[in-house]
Motif scaffolding. Structure first.
Motif, mmCIF file in Angstrom:
data_model
loop_
_atom_site.group_PDB
_atom_site.id
_atom_site.type_symbol
_atom_site.label_atom_id
_atom_site.label_comp_id
_atom_site.label_asym_id
_atom_site.label_seq_id
_atom_site.Cartn_x
_atom_site.Cartn_y
_atom_site.Cartn_z
ATOM 1 N N ASP A 103 0.855 -1.189 0.000
ATOM 2 C CA ASP A 103 0.000 0.000 0.000
ATOM 3 C C ASP A 103 0.889 1.237 0.000
ATOM 4 O O ASP A 103 1.724 1.411 0.884
ATOM 5 C CB ASP A 103 -0.912 -0.009 1.226
ATOM 6 N N GLN A 104 0.722 2.101 -1.000
ATOM 7 C CA GLN A 104 1.596 3.256 -1.135
ATOM 8 C C GLN A 104 1.386 4.301 -0.059
ATOM 9 O O GLN A 104 2.232 5.152 0.181
ATOM 10 C CB GLN A 104 1.441 3.886 -2.515
ATOM 11 N N PHE A 105 0.239 4.272 0.620
ATOM 12 C CA PHE A 105 -0.044 5.270 1.640
ATOM 13 C C PHE A 105 0.371 4.805 3.033
ATOM 14 O O PHE A 105 0.999 5.539 3.780
ATOM 15 C CB PHE A 105 -1.523 5.649 1.624
ATOM 16 N N SER A 106 0.032 3.582 3.388
ATOM 17 C CA SER A 106 0.349 3.086 4.732
ATOM 18 C C SER A 106 1.675 2.338 4.782
ATOM 19 O O SER A 106 2.263 2.186 5.845
ATOM 20 C CB SER A 106 -0.762 2.157 5.225
ATOM 21 N N GLY A 107 2.139 1.828 3.637
ATOM 22 C CA GLY A 107 3.370 1.048 3.601
ATOM 23 C C GLY A 107 3.163 -0.409 3.980
ATOM 24 O O GLY A 107 4.099 -1.192 3.989
ATOM 25 N N GLU A 108 1.918 -0.774 4.304
ATOM 26 C CA GLU A 108 1.626 -2.164 4.664
ATOM 27 C C GLU A 108 1.725 -3.043 3.424
ATOM 28 O O GLU A 108 1.336 -2.648 2.342
ATOM 29 C CB GLU A 108 0.220 -2.270 5.255
ATOM 30 N N SER A 109 2.230 -4.256 3.648
ATOM 31 C CA SER A 109 2.346 -5.165 2.515
ATOM 32 C C SER A 109 1.429 -6.358 2.685
ATOM 33 O O SER A 109 1.112 -6.774 3.784
ATOM 34 C CB SER A 109 3.793 -5.633 2.346
ATOM 35 N N SER A 110 0.993 -6.870 1.553
ATOM 36 C CA SER A 110 0.181 -8.093 1.487
ATOM 37 C C SER A 110 0.861 -9.024 0.498
ATOM 38 O O SER A 110 0.426 -9.158 -0.647
ATOM 39 C CB SER A 110 -1.229 -7.767 0.998
#
Length: 174
Positions: A86-93
Motif C-alpha cells: 500500500d503506497q499510503f500506509s506502507g503495509e504489505s500483502s
C-alpha cells in the motif's frame, strides 16, 4: 592599442588552452573523472530484461519452488497496474506463487528463478511472455472486476509490456 591587435591578444589569452595550462590562475583545475556506477540489464532469450537492484543472501528460488513476494507492477508507459504494498500506509500483502509457468506468467517465472531471499529485481516483461491467457497469476482482483465489464481492458493488459519490481521474502521447496 589597435582594435585588431587587442582582439588577437584576447583570443590568444582567453581561448588558447596552452596558455591556461601555463597560468593556472586563469583556468580551473580539472577534477578527476570517475566512472559512473551503472546497473547492468540482462536480456533473456524470451525478451525479458532483468536488472538486479539488490542481490539477496538467503536461499535461491528454483523451478518448482514456491516464492512469497512483494511486487509493484506497471505498464511500460508508467501506468500503475497493481502492488502488494500500500503506497499510503506502507503495509504489505505479499503473495505466494508457484514457480510453474502453467500457473504464473512465463516472464515472471523467468525473473523469479535464481533470485535469493532478500533480493530485489526490476524486470521488463514483453507481452509474448506476459499475460497470454486470463488464468495466469498474479492478477489483482481489482483488474478482473473491470475485465468482466470491459474486454477492452483485458486486451490492453495482454498487449503491453509490464515492468515489475519484485522483492523475494521467502522460498519454499515443494
Amino acid at each position: 592599442m589597435e582594435k585588431g591587435s587587442r582582439r588577437l591578444l584576447i583570443k590568444f589569452v582567453i581561448v588558447n588552452p596552452f596558455f591556461l595550462n601555463l597560468c593556472p590562475a586563469f583556468g580551473a583545475p580539472l577534477q578527476e573523472m570517475k566512472e559512473p556506477e551503472v546497473t547492468r540489464t540482462q536480456k533473456l532469450a524470451s525478451g525479458v530484461r532483468i536488472q538486479d537492484i539488490i542481490e539477496g543472501e538467503g536461499p535461491e528460488a528454483h523451478e518448482g519452488n514456491q516464492v512469497k513476494i512483494n511486487y509493484v507492477c506497471r505498464r511500460s508507459n508508467g501506468y500503475f497496474v497493481h502492488s502488494t504494498i500500500d503506497q499510503f500506509s506502507g503495509e504489505s500483502s505479499p503473495i505466494i506463487l508457484p514457480l510453474d509457468e502453467k500457473q504464473i506468467i512465463k516472464g515472471l517465472k523467468e525473473v523469479l528463478v535464481g533470485m535469493k531471499v532478500g533480493g530485489k529485481r526490476r524486470a521488463l516483461i514483453p507481452p509474448s511472455v506476459g499475460y497470454v491467457n486470463d488464468s495466469l497469476k498474479p492478477i489483482p482482483d481489482e483488474v478482473w472486476h473491470f475485465v468482466v465489464s470491459s474486454s477492452l481492458l483485458i486486451l490492453k493488459l495482454f498487449r503491453v509490456s509490464l515492468v515489475y519490481e519484485i522483492v523475494v521474502i521467502k522460498v519454499t521447496i515443494i
